[in-house]
Write a protein that holds these residues in place. Sequence first.
Motif, PDB file in Angstrom:
ATOM      1  N   ILE A 195      23.537  27.565  54.326  1.00  0.00           N
ATOM      2  CA  ILE A 195      24.527  26.678  54.928  1.00  0.00           C
ATOM      3  C   ILE A 195      25.229  27.404  56.066  1.00  0.00           C
ATOM      4  O   ILE A 195      25.087  28.626  56.228  1.00  0.00           O
ATOM      5  CB  ILE A 195      25.576  26.200  53.893  1.00  0.00           C
ATOM      6  CG1 ILE A 195      26.336  27.404  53.319  1.00  0.00           C
ATOM      7  CG2 ILE A 195      24.946  25.371  52.809  1.00  0.00           C
ATOM      8  CD1 ILE A 195      27.513  27.030  52.449  1.00  0.00           C
ATOM      9  N   CYS A 196      26.016  26.644  56.831  1.00  0.00           N
ATOM     10  CA  CYS A 196      26.848  27.224  57.879  1.00  0.00           C
ATOM     11  C   CYS A 196      28.109  27.802  57.239  1.00  0.00           C
ATOM     12  O   CYS A 196      28.793  27.102  56.474  1.00  0.00           O
ATOM     13  CB  CYS A 196      27.212  26.164  58.903  1.00  0.00           C
ATOM     14  SG  CYS A 196      28.393  26.724  60.149  1.00  0.00           S
ATOM     15  N   PRO A 197      28.455  29.060  57.493  1.00  0.00           N
ATOM     16  CA  PRO A 197      29.631  29.658  56.848  1.00  0.00           C
ATOM     17  C   PRO A 197      30.965  29.116  57.363  1.00  0.00           C
ATOM     18  O   PRO A 197      31.995  29.328  56.727  1.00  0.00           O
ATOM     19  CB  PRO A 197      29.492  31.148  57.183  1.00  0.00           C
ATOM     20  CG  PRO A 197      28.702  31.183  58.433  1.00  0.00           C
ATOM     21  CD  PRO A 197      27.768  30.020  58.372  1.00  0.00           C
ATOM     22  N   VAL A 198      30.959  28.382  58.482  1.00  0.00           N
ATOM     23  CA  VAL A 198      32.210  27.874  59.060  1.00  0.00           C
ATOM     24  C   VAL A 198      32.460  26.428  58.646  1.00  0.00           C
ATOM     25  O   VAL A 198      33.519  26.088  58.118  1.00  0.00           O
ATOM     26  CB  VAL A 198      32.177  28.002  60.598  1.00  0.00           C
ATOM     27  CG1 VAL A 198      33.465  27.464  61.214  1.00  0.00           C
ATOM     28  CG2 VAL A 198      31.964  29.445  61.014  1.00  0.00           C
ATOM     29  N   VAL A 199      31.463  25.556  58.882  1.00  0.00           N
ATOM     30  CA  VAL A 199      31.626  24.134  58.614  1.00  0.00           C
ATOM     31  C   VAL A 199      31.101  23.748  57.232  1.00  0.00           C
ATOM     32  O   VAL A 199      31.600  22.806  56.621  1.00  0.00           O
ATOM     33  CB  VAL A 199      30.921  23.315  59.718  1.00  0.00           C
ATOM     34  CG1 VAL A 199      31.197  21.826  59.562  1.00  0.00           C
ATOM     35  CG2 VAL A 199      31.384  23.772  61.090  1.00  0.00           C
ATOM     36  N   GLY A 200      30.100  24.463  56.743  1.00  0.00           N
ATOM     37  CA  GLY A 200      29.529  24.151  55.432  1.00  0.00           C
ATOM     38  C   GLY A 200      28.351  23.207  55.492  1.00  0.00           C
ATOM     39  O   GLY A 200      27.896  22.734  54.438  1.00  0.00           O
ATOM     40  N   LEU A 201      27.797  22.928  56.678  1.00  0.00           N
ATOM     41  CA  LEU A 201      26.630  22.049  56.788  1.00  0.00           C
ATOM     42  C   LEU A 201      25.390  22.772  56.280  1.00  0.00           C
ATOM     43  O   LEU A 201      25.228  23.975  56.474  1.00  0.00           O
ATOM     44  CB  LEU A 201      26.429  21.619  58.241  1.00  0.00           C
ATOM     45  CG  LEU A 201      27.542  20.761  58.863  1.00  0.00           C
ATOM     46  CD1 LEU A 201      27.238  20.515  60.325  1.00  0.00           C
ATOM     47  CD2 LEU A 201      27.700  19.449  58.121  1.00  0.00           C
ATOM     48  N   GLU A 202      24.504  22.002  55.625  1.00  0.00           N
ATOM     49  CA  GLU A 202      23.277  22.580  55.098  1.00  0.00           C
ATOM     50  C   GLU A 202      22.239  22.721  56.208  1.00  0.00           C
ATOM     51  O   GLU A 202      22.126  21.860  57.076  1.00  0.00           O
ATOM     52  CB  GLU A 202      22.726  21.716  53.968  1.00  0.00           C
ATOM     53  CG  GLU A 202      23.626  21.681  52.739  1.00  0.00           C
ATOM     54  CD  GLU A 202      22.983  20.921  51.597  1.00  0.00           C
ATOM     55  OE1 GLU A 202      21.888  20.369  51.806  1.00  0.00           O
ATOM     56  OE2 GLU A 202      23.569  20.893  50.504  1.00  0.00           O
ATOM     57  N   CYS A 253      23.726  36.574  63.021  1.00  0.00           N
ATOM     58  CA  CYS A 253      24.425  35.602  62.180  1.00  0.00           C
ATOM     59  C   CYS A 253      24.034  34.183  62.587  1.00  0.00           C
ATOM     60  O   CYS A 253      23.860  33.893  63.777  1.00  0.00           O
ATOM     61  CB  CYS A 253      25.935  35.788  62.285  1.00  0.00           C
ATOM     62  SG  CYS A 253      26.518  37.383  61.647  1.00  0.00           S
ATOM     63  N   VAL A 254      23.934  33.285  61.590  1.00  0.00           N
ATOM     64  CA  VAL A 254      23.475  31.920  61.806  1.00  0.00           C
ATOM     65  C   VAL A 254      24.646  30.960  61.595  1.00  0.00           C
ATOM     66  O   VAL A 254      25.367  31.059  60.592  1.00  0.00           O
ATOM     67  CB  VAL A 254      22.314  31.574  60.857  1.00  0.00           C
ATOM     68  CG1 VAL A 254      21.839  30.143  61.077  1.00  0.00           C
ATOM     69  CG2 VAL A 254      21.154  32.540  61.067  1.00  0.00           C
ATOM     70  N   PHE A 255      24.835  30.036  62.544  1.00  0.00           N
ATOM     71  CA  PHE A 255      25.889  29.034  62.473  1.00  0.00           C
ATOM     72  C   PHE A 255      25.316  27.689  62.914  1.00  0.00           C
ATOM     73  O   PHE A 255      24.268  27.624  63.570  1.00  0.00           O
ATOM     74  CB  PHE A 255      27.072  29.392  63.386  1.00  0.00           C
ATOM     75  CG  PHE A 255      27.680  30.736  63.101  1.00  0.00           C
ATOM     76  CD1 PHE A 255      28.597  30.899  62.080  1.00  0.00           C
ATOM     77  CD2 PHE A 255      27.319  31.839  63.847  1.00  0.00           C
ATOM     78  CE1 PHE A 255      29.153  32.129  61.824  1.00  0.00           C
ATOM     79  CE2 PHE A 255      27.870  33.078  63.596  1.00  0.00           C
ATOM     80  CZ  PHE A 255      28.788  33.218  62.577  1.00  0.00           C
ATOM     81  N   SER A 256      26.034  26.641  62.587  1.00  0.00           N
ATOM     82  CA  SER A 256      25.673  25.324  63.105  1.00  0.00           C
ATOM     83  C   SER A 256      26.215  25.165  64.518  1.00  0.00           C
ATOM     84  O   SER A 256      27.210  25.809  64.898  1.00  0.00           O
ATOM     85  CB  SER A 256      26.246  24.229  62.195  1.00  0.00           C
ATOM     86  OG  SER A 256      27.664  24.288  62.185  1.00  0.00           O
ATOM     87  N   GLU A 257      25.557  24.326  65.286  1.00  0.00           N
ATOM     88  CA  GLU A 257      26.016  24.106  66.662  1.00  0.00           C
ATOM     89  C   GLU A 257      27.397  23.466  66.691  1.00  0.00           C
ATOM     90  O   GLU A 257      28.195  23.726  67.596  1.00  0.00           O
ATOM     91  CB  GLU A 257      25.005  23.230  67.400  1.00  0.00           C
ATOM     92  CG  GLU A 257      25.246  23.150  68.899  1.00  0.00           C
ATOM     93  CD  GLU A 257      24.279  22.216  69.580  1.00  0.00           C
ATOM     94  OE1 GLU A 257      23.962  22.436  70.757  1.00  0.00           O
ATOM     95  OE2 GLU A 257      23.825  21.261  68.915  1.00  0.00           O
ATOM     96  N   ARG A 258      27.711  22.673  65.680  1.00  0.00           N
ATOM     97  CA  ARG A 258      29.030  22.061  65.613  1.00  0.00           C
ATOM     98  C   ARG A 258      30.128  23.106  65.451  1.00  0.00           C
ATOM     99  O   ARG A 258      31.204  22.992  66.048  1.00  0.00           O
ATOM    100  CB  ARG A 258      29.083  21.061  64.451  1.00  0.00           C
ATOM    101  CG  ARG A 258      30.387  20.304  64.369  1.00  0.00           C
ATOM    102  CD  ARG A 258      30.487  19.501  63.082  1.00  0.00           C
ATOM    103  NE  ARG A 258      29.440  18.491  63.004  1.00  0.00           N
ATOM    104  CZ  ARG A 258      29.303  17.658  61.975  1.00  0.00           C
ATOM    105  NH1 ARG A 258      30.142  17.743  60.937  1.00  0.00           N
ATOM    106  NH2 ARG A 258      28.340  16.763  61.963  1.00  0.00           N
ATOM    107  N   ALA A 259      29.859  24.134  64.671  1.00  0.00           N
ATOM    108  CA  ALA A 259      30.870  25.186  64.468  1.00  0.00           C
ATOM    109  C   ALA A 259      31.160  25.925  65.768  1.00  0.00           C
ATOM    110  O   ALA A 259      32.320  26.208  66.096  1.00  0.00           O
ATOM    111  CB  ALA A 259      30.396  26.160  63.396  1.00  0.00           C
ATOM    112  N   LEU A 260      30.118  26.250  66.547  1.00  0.00           N
ATOM    113  CA  LEU A 260      30.324  26.944  67.822  1.00  0.00           C
ATOM    114  C   LEU A 260      30.954  26.031  68.864  1.00  0.00           C
ATOM    115  O   LEU A 260      31.650  26.516  69.767  1.00  0.00           O
ATOM    116  CB  LEU A 260      28.999  27.495  68.340  1.00  0.00           C
ATOM    117  CG  LEU A 260      28.330  28.567  67.476  1.00  0.00           C
ATOM    118  CD1 LEU A 260      27.009  28.986  68.098  1.00  0.00           C
ATOM    119  CD2 LEU A 260      29.239  29.774  67.311  1.00  0.00           C
TER     120      LEU A 260
END
Length: 305
Positions: A120-127, A142-149
């Motif tokens: 999952i995204c550690p910031v938003v929690g999206l799978e 580190c991996v994040f969702s585009e929405r978090a960035l």
Amino acid sequence: MGCDGGTIPKRHELVKGPKKVEKVDKSAELVARWNYCALTQEKLRRPIVSCDLGRLYNKDAIIEYLLDKSAERPNIEVAVHIRAIKDVKELNLTDNPAWEGDRTNTKGGRYEELHRAHFICPVVGLEMNGKHKFCYLQTCGCVFSERALREVKTEICHKCGDPFKDSDIVILNGSKEEIEKLRERMEEKRAKSKAGKKSKRCKAAETVSQSEASKENPGSSKTGPADQKPAAANGTGEASSSAEPGPSGSLSKSAKPGAAAGSKRSVPRPEERSETYKSLFTTHSSAKRSKDQTSNWVTHTPYHF
């Protein structure tokens, strides 16, 4: 007209029409791209790496590919741009607490959620299941969702705190247009690194040639400092003129202060040494023992008790 057993064929069974284009199931494609290695089609397991184009691989599969590129593999075209292990980055993924994986019994009577992601995204929690865009940072992995960035704009990684730039963001499993942009960026980056290596080689060759030239002509490099030593030792022109040798061949008394200032401090001569200086050595009269202090055959030591 019937067939054996009284069956009657239909028209579509006898007349062959145009073949229908097979459509790929989008859900199955998402599951394959986000849960399986792009090179070996095996299930993704840690350590997981990604290339500059955003494809996901198992690290051991990439190592095997780099060790033996002659082996026949079904999807070898997806890893042609990978030339060394430095062309991939190990991903720092965040586990999904709702992921059960192989911990439960899957032999029967259980509904398996295919879109349940392992990470999952550690910031938003999206799978990370393909429904949302994900990206990773080339600086730290580190991996994040585009929405978090997009929502939390910062120049520091949300997870580890390392600084990054917009050029360090790589989209995972992007569309064809996004992959083409990443490919152009990758080629530009490699061209810059190649030009930098060439400039470093030219500088190294120049330094080597200069050192060889100095070794071949050692006299030219030593004449400069040697010519400056007499001027530094004599000081001004007046001091050098006062240091002219006398009739006996020795320097005059007026040259002694200038010469002493320029030369190192010398050890005093025996006739110039003081009594305090002489008393530091065992050869001085104060260090010698008297007749009463010397040893004999009875006492073994010069002291009497």
